[in-house]
Design a protein around this motif. Structure first.
Motif, PDB file in Angstrom:
ATOM      1  N   UNK A   1      10.764  96.295   3.115  1.00  0.00           N
ATOM      2  CA  UNK A   1      10.569  97.346   4.113  1.00  0.00           C
ATOM      3  C   UNK A   1      10.634  98.690   3.383  1.00  0.00           C
ATOM      4  N   UNK A   2      10.211  99.782   4.005  1.00  0.00           N
ATOM      5  CA  UNK A   2      10.189 101.070   3.306  1.00  0.00           C
ATOM      6  C   UNK A   2      11.535 101.512   2.764  1.00  0.00           C
ATOM      7  N   UNK A   3      12.626 101.162   3.434  1.00  0.00           N
ATOM      8  CA  UNK A   3      13.951 101.548   2.945  1.00  0.00           C
ATOM      9  C   UNK A   3      14.267 100.932   1.587  1.00  0.00           C
ATOM     10  N   UNK A   4      13.643  99.793   1.294  1.00  0.00           N
ATOM     11  CA  UNK A   4      13.926  99.091   0.044  1.00  0.00           C
ATOM     12  C   UNK A   4      12.877  99.337  -1.033  1.00  0.00           C
ATOM     13  N   UNK A   5      12.029 100.334  -0.821  1.00  0.00           N
ATOM     14  CA  UNK A   5      11.055 100.735  -1.833  1.00  0.00           C
ATOM     15  C   UNK A   5      11.435 102.139  -2.311  1.00  0.00           C
ATOM     16  N   UNK A   6      11.719 102.277  -3.607  1.00  0.00           N
ATOM     17  CA  UNK A   6      12.091 103.566  -4.179  1.00  0.00           C
ATOM     18  C   UNK A   6      10.903 104.166  -4.924  1.00  0.00           C
ATOM     19  N   UNK A   7      10.746 105.468  -4.816  1.00  0.00           N
ATOM     20  CA  UNK A   7       9.679 106.190  -5.499  1.00  0.00           C
ATOM     21  C   UNK A   7      10.285 106.980  -6.658  1.00  0.00           C
ATOM     22  N   UNK A   8       9.818 106.694  -7.858  1.00  0.00           N
ATOM     23  CA  UNK A   8      10.352 107.331  -9.063  1.00  0.00           C
ATOM     24  C   UNK A   8       9.666 108.681  -9.254  1.00  0.00           C
ATOM     25  N   UNK A   9      10.362 109.755  -8.895  1.00  0.00           N
ATOM     26  CA  UNK A   9       9.777 111.091  -8.964  1.00  0.00           C
ATOM     27  C   UNK A   9       9.613 111.597 -10.397  1.00  0.00           C
ATOM     28  N   UNK A  10      10.219 110.908 -11.344  1.00  0.00           N
ATOM     29  CA  UNK A  10      10.081 111.318 -12.735  1.00  0.00           C
ATOM     30  C   UNK A  10       9.012 110.517 -13.471  1.00  0.00           C
ATOM     31  N   UNK A  11       8.428 109.546 -12.784  1.00  0.00           N
ATOM     32  CA  UNK A  11       7.390 108.732 -13.405  1.00  0.00           C
ATOM     33  C   UNK A  11       6.023 109.391 -13.296  1.00  0.00           C
ATOM     34  N   UNK A  12       5.036 108.888 -14.016  1.00  0.00           N
ATOM     35  CA  UNK A  12       3.685 109.466 -13.992  1.00  0.00           C
ATOM     36  C   UNK A  12       3.026 109.230 -12.637  1.00  0.00           C
ATOM     37  N   UNK A  13       2.253 110.206 -12.183  1.00  0.00           N
ATOM     38  CA  UNK A  13       1.562 110.078 -10.911  1.00  0.00           C
ATOM     39  C   UNK A  13       0.412 109.082 -11.043  1.00  0.00           C
ATOM     40  N   UNK A  14       0.259 108.270  -9.988  1.00  0.00           N
ATOM     41  CA  UNK A  14      -0.807 107.290  -9.968  1.00  0.00           C
ATOM     42  C   UNK A  14      -1.924 107.715  -9.039  1.00  0.00           C
ATOM     43  N   UNK A  15      -2.775 106.781  -8.611  1.00  0.00           N
ATOM     44  CA  UNK A  15      -3.881 107.093  -7.713  1.00  0.00           C
ATOM     45  C   UNK A  15      -3.397 107.772  -6.431  1.00  0.00           C
ATOM     46  N   UNK A  16      -4.123 108.793  -6.014  1.00  0.00           N
ATOM     47  CA  UNK A  16      -3.747 109.510  -4.799  1.00  0.00           C
ATOM     48  C   UNK A  16      -2.483 110.334  -4.943  1.00  0.00           C
ATOM     49  N   UNK A  17      -2.026 110.534  -6.179  1.00  0.00           N
ATOM     50  CA  UNK A  17      -0.786 111.285  -6.392  1.00  0.00           C
ATOM     51  C   UNK A  17       0.463 110.496  -6.082  1.00  0.00           C
ATOM     52  N   UNK A  18       0.350 109.163  -6.029  1.00  0.00           N
ATOM     53  CA  UNK A  18       1.506 108.312  -5.690  1.00  0.00           C
ATOM     54  C   UNK A  18       2.457 108.203  -6.878  1.00  0.00           C
ATOM     55  N   UNK A  19       3.745 108.302  -6.595  1.00  0.00           N
ATOM     56  CA  UNK A  19       4.753 108.064  -7.611  1.00  0.00           C
ATOM     57  C   UNK A  19       4.935 106.563  -7.806  1.00  0.00           C
ATOM     58  N   UNK A  20       5.349 106.118  -8.986  1.00  0.00           N
ATOM     59  CA  UNK A  20       5.599 104.689  -9.194  1.00  0.00           C
ATOM     60  C   UNK A  20       6.606 104.161  -8.180  1.00  0.00           C
ATOM     61  N   UNK A  21       6.318 102.968  -7.644  1.00  0.00           N
ATOM     62  CA  UNK A  21       7.174 102.366  -6.618  1.00  0.00           C
ATOM     63  C   UNK A  21       7.934 101.184  -7.195  1.00  0.00           C
ATOM     64  N   UNK A  22       9.211 101.090  -6.854  1.00  0.00           N
ATOM     65  CA  UNK A  22      10.065 100.001  -7.318  1.00  0.00           C
ATOM     66  C   UNK A  22      10.765  99.380  -6.111  1.00  0.00           C
ATOM     67  N   UNK A  23      10.821  98.067  -6.099  1.00  0.00           N
ATOM     68  CA  UNK A  23      11.471  97.340  -5.008  1.00  0.00           C
ATOM     69  C   UNK A  23      12.924  97.088  -5.371  1.00  0.00           C
ATOM     70  N   UNK A  24      13.808  97.380  -4.429  1.00  0.00           N
ATOM     71  CA  UNK A  24      15.244  97.218  -4.673  1.00  0.00           C
ATOM     72  C   UNK A  24      15.865  96.282  -3.641  1.00  0.00           C
ATOM     73  N   UNK A  25      17.151  96.034  -3.799  1.00  0.00           N
ATOM     74  CA  UNK A  25      17.940  95.192  -2.891  1.00  0.00           C
ATOM     75  C   UNK A  25      17.554  93.731  -2.934  1.00  0.00           C
ATOM     76  N   UNK A  26      17.077  93.232  -4.072  1.00  0.00           N
ATOM     77  CA  UNK A  26      16.855  91.798  -4.209  1.00  0.00           C
ATOM     78  C   UNK A  26      18.177  91.059  -4.041  1.00  0.00           C
ATOM     79  N   UNK A  27      18.131  89.994  -3.290  1.00  0.00           N
ATOM     80  CA  UNK A  27      19.300  89.139  -3.152  1.00  0.00           C
ATOM     81  C   UNK A  27      20.246  89.507  -2.039  1.00  0.00           C
ATOM     82  N   UNK A  28      20.163  90.729  -1.504  1.00  0.00           N
ATOM     83  CA  UNK A  28      21.135  91.149  -0.489  1.00  0.00           C
ATOM     84  C   UNK A  28      20.971  90.337   0.790  1.00  0.00           C
ATOM     85  N   UNK A  29      19.728  90.165   1.263  1.00  0.00           N
ATOM     86  CA  UNK A  29      19.513  89.403   2.494  1.00  0.00           C
ATOM     87  C   UNK A  29      19.969  87.959   2.331  1.00  0.00           C
TER      88      UNK A  29
END
Length: 412
Positions: free
Chosen positions: A132-160
């Motif tokens: 879900x969006x709460x578990x997707x982090x955007x790395x503001x220090x990473x290089x910009x991708x298509x459409x100006x998107x910051x790199x996305x990382x998925x977090x909270x593996x295993x919590x559910x």
């Protein structure tokens, strides 16, 4: 003064709160880290602690540029914590709260990143179960991708999975976030990798539209829509992208793409949507009467209607700061309850600028239409009356009704 977490870490500052615990900015032997400290009532559950330790190897082994790596798992007295890489940025929910929806190019780039992360996790035998969006982090220090998107990382593996212990949920309970739950979970089947694909396609729809395809109203009604309704079309996006979303929202898990396929297909579509502006659609409303009819009796009994499933994970706990950053624990609806409503297409998005049903503007528009229809009916009746009088009374030049040139039979 920082809070010691085990013997190696110090939690210094709260970064955010969720349904399962609190995330701290911390310090470890190798520098800054993020520490997710699970709630005390979860940490006191010995069964959960044992499960936590069992998952250690699998979680520590997840290494991918689009996954927030877990560095350590700490079990120390009443503390149960995941120590993770620190991502300098924000989460996708915060971005959505600010912008409401994203341009298609940026949305697709972000979801493609998450799909790549899921592909690595699924290959290692790990299912996220709470994408879900709460578990997707955007790395503001990473290089910009298509459409100006910051790199996305998925977090909270295993919590559910850690929280979903047999004693806590049993086979008759659902744990998850209602808007993103795959139909097979609602029907009580064990979650496989395909549930992450369904949830990620829901996130993509939300990034494009500003709302989820089956959300809105009581959580029970949301669960039933996942099982009984097909997704409503989103106007303004290429058919190739829409068909991809439809396939990943298929009710049958086997019909969905695998994460690696989804990531590759999304990147192929990026040139097609380059430069497209955000969509201009409005969220459909759920009428109170519809909610009362749609919510299964087992989940609506004694519960007030809620927007977006803001239900605490554990009875007595306070809801999370974000009403979407939450899990729901409820009974699995029976087959008769899931089949009790009309099957068809989910709520269709309103055209931009159209009034919301029940709003003052909507009532005014409806009133004007009724007045216009009433005036039209009066005019029609008047026209019929004049025509009948003309037919029966002649043309006003001395003719009589008996004159065959100016009279016509009148139907009784």
């Amino acid at each position: 003064m920082g809070r010691k977490i085990g013997s190696r870490y110090t939690a210094n500052q709260i970064l955010g709160r969720g349904s399962a615990g609190t995330v701290w900015l911390g310090e470890g032997p190798e520098g800054p880290v993020a520490i997710k400290l699970l709630r005390e009532d979860l940490a006191s559950d010995q069964e959960l602690v044992g499960r936590f330790v069992q998952e250690r190897t699998a979680l520590l082994g997840l290494e991918h540029p689009n996954i927030v790596s877990v560095r350590d798992l700490v079990v120390d007295g009443n503390d149960l914590a995941l120590v993770m890489d620190l991502v300098r940025g924000t989460d996708l929910r915060t971005r959505l709260d600010r912008d409401r929806r994203l341009a298609p190019e940026a949305a697709v780039a972000i979801v493609a990143d998450v799909a790549d992360g899921l592909a690595a996790a699924h290959a290692a035998g790990v299912v996220h179960r709470d994408v879900k969006p709460e578990n997707v982090l955007l790395d503001m220090q990473g290089p910009l991708g298509p459409g100006g998107a910051h790199p996305a990382l998925l977090t909270d593996f295993g919590v559910a999975k850690l929280i979903d212990t047999p004693r806590r949920t049993r086979a008759t309970k659902i744990i998850g976030t209602p808007d993103y739950l795959a139909p097979e979970i609602v029907e009580g089947l064990p979650p496989r990798a395909a549930v992450d694909i369904y949830a990620l396609a829901t996130v993509l729809y939300e990034l494009l539209a500003g709302f989820t395809p089956f959300g809105g109203g009581h959580p029970g009604a949301v669960l039933r829509r996942h099982v009984t309704e097909t997704v409503a079309p989103l106007p303004g996006i290429p058919d190739e992208l829409w068909q991809l979303i439809v396939q990943c929202l298929a009710k049958a898990p086997a019909s969905r793409l695998r994460a690696s396929e989804l990531g590759a297909r999304l990147r192929e579509l990026l040139p097609l949507i380059a430069g497209m502006p955000p969509l201009d659609v409005d969220e459909p409303d759920v009428e109170p009467a519809e909610e009362a009819e749609e919510a299964p009796a087992a989940v609506r009994a004694g519960e007030p209607a809620r927007r977006r499933g803001a239900v605490p994970l554990v009875p007595g706990a306070k809801p999370a700061d974000s009403n979407r950053d939450t899990h729901t624990s409820m009974r699995v609806p029976g087959p008769d309850e899931l089949a009790g409503g009309a099957r068809g297409t989910a709520r269709v998005p309103r055209a931009a600028g159209a009034p919301r049903p029940g709003s003052a503007r909507h009532r005014a528009v409806t009133r004007r239409r009724r007045i216009a229809l009433g005036a039209g009916a009066v005019a029609l009746v008047a026209a019929v009356g004049v025509g009948t009088w003309w037919a029966t009374s002649g043309d006003g030049a001395g003719a009589t009704p008996q004159d065959p040139k100016h009279s016509a039979p009148v139907s009784p």
